[in-house]
Scaffold this active site. Structure first.
Site: not given
Length: 238
Positions: A106, A159, A168, A216
Site C-alpha cells: 500500500d 510522512e 501540518h 487498498c
C-alpha cells in the site's frame, strides 16, 4: 480552526484499516551500518513497531510487508546534491515501475542515511495513499543513538500521515495532550507520540471524500514477511 476533541468511544467506532508497508533502505544505510544486515533489519523492525503504535489510536494497523536493502548501489539518485522533492519524485517513479510489479503493498518509504536537506528530514505527498506513484515518502535515519529511535519513527509516521490526508498542525491551535503532536511542522522539543484532534479530523475526511476513498487499505495483510537484498532481488522469508 481545529476539529473538536475525539472521545475514546468515537475513536472505537472508526473503521479498521490496514497499511502494508515496504521500507527500502538505501545504499547509504547499508554503509552506515557497515553492511550489517541484521542491524538494519532490527532497526527497521523497531521503527515500524513504533509507527504501528502511533497509529493504533486511529484504528490503523501498520505492518512491514517487505524490507529491501540496496546493498550494492542505489536504484535512484540519492546524494547530498539531490533535492528533497527530486528524491521523492524519483522514488515514486521507481516504486510504480519496479517495486509494485514485484510486490503488492500500500505504501513505500525510502529510509536514507544521506542528509539531503539541512532543514528537511522527511517528505511525502499529501492525500495520496493507494496512488501507484505517490503513495510514497522518504525519511532520513537522522538519529545516531538507539535511545533516540523515536525521533526517526515519528518522522516516518509524520510522512505517512501526509499520505493519509493530514496537514501540518497549526501552532498553539491543535492539541494532543503534549506540547507538540506528530504532525507538528518540526520537532524542536523532542518527539510526540500522539496525533492531534486536527490530524484525526483530516484523516476521517480523507476516508470519506469521493476523490480519495482509499481502497487498498481495506485488505487485511497476510502474515508472511520478506526482505530483499539488492541488486539481484534475492528473497528471504521470515
Amino acid at each position: 480552526p481545529c476539529w473538536k476533541g475525539w472521545s475514546e468511544d468515537e475513536q472505537n467506532l472508526w473503521p479498521q484499516r490496514y497499511i502494508q508497508l515496504v521500507v527500502v533502505a538505501d545504499h547509504g544505510m547499508f554503509m552506515k551500518y557497515n553492511g550489517d544486515l541484521a542491524a538494519i533489519r532490527k532497526r527497521v523492525h523497531e521503527l515500524v513497531n513504533n509507527i504501528n503504535g502511533f497509529y493504533r489510536s486511529l484504528n490503523i494497523d501498520v505492518s512491514l510487508t517487505d524490507l529491501e536493502i540496496w546493498s550494492d548501489q542505489d536504484f535512484i539518485t540519492v546524494v547530498q546534491s539531490s533535492s528533497a522533492k527530486n528524491t521523492l519524485n524519483s522514488f515514486g517513479e521507481w516504486r510504480e515501475a519496479d517495486l509494485l510489479r514485484r510486490k503488492s503493498h500500500d505504501h513505500a518509504q525510502l529510509l536514507t542515511a544521506i542528509d539531503l536537506d539541512d532543514d528537511t528530514v522527511g517528505l511525502a505527498y499529501t492525500s495520496s495513499m493507494c496512488n501507484p506513484r505517490k503513495s510514497v515518502a522518504w525519511g532520513q535515519d537522522h538519529s545516531e543513538e538507539p535511545i533516540n529511535l523515536l525521533d526517526v519513527g515519528v518522522t516516518m509516521a509524520h510522512e505517512l500521515g501526509h499520505n493519509l490526508g493530514m496537514n501540518h498542525d497549526e501552532e498553539k491551535k491543535c492539541h494532543c495532550g503534549a506540547s507538540l503532536c506528530i504532525m507538528s511542522p518540526s520537532i524542536t522539543e523532542g518527539p510526540s507520540l500522539e496525533f492531534s484532534d486536527d490530524s484525526m479530523g483530516y484523516y476521517q475526511s480523507f476516508l470519506v471524500v469521493v476523490n480519495y476513498n482509499p481502497q487498498c487499505i481495506l485488505n487485511k495483510p497476510e502474515d508472511q514477511y520478506y526482505y530483499i537484498l539488492s541488486p539481484k532481488h534475492r528473497i528471504y522469508s521470515w
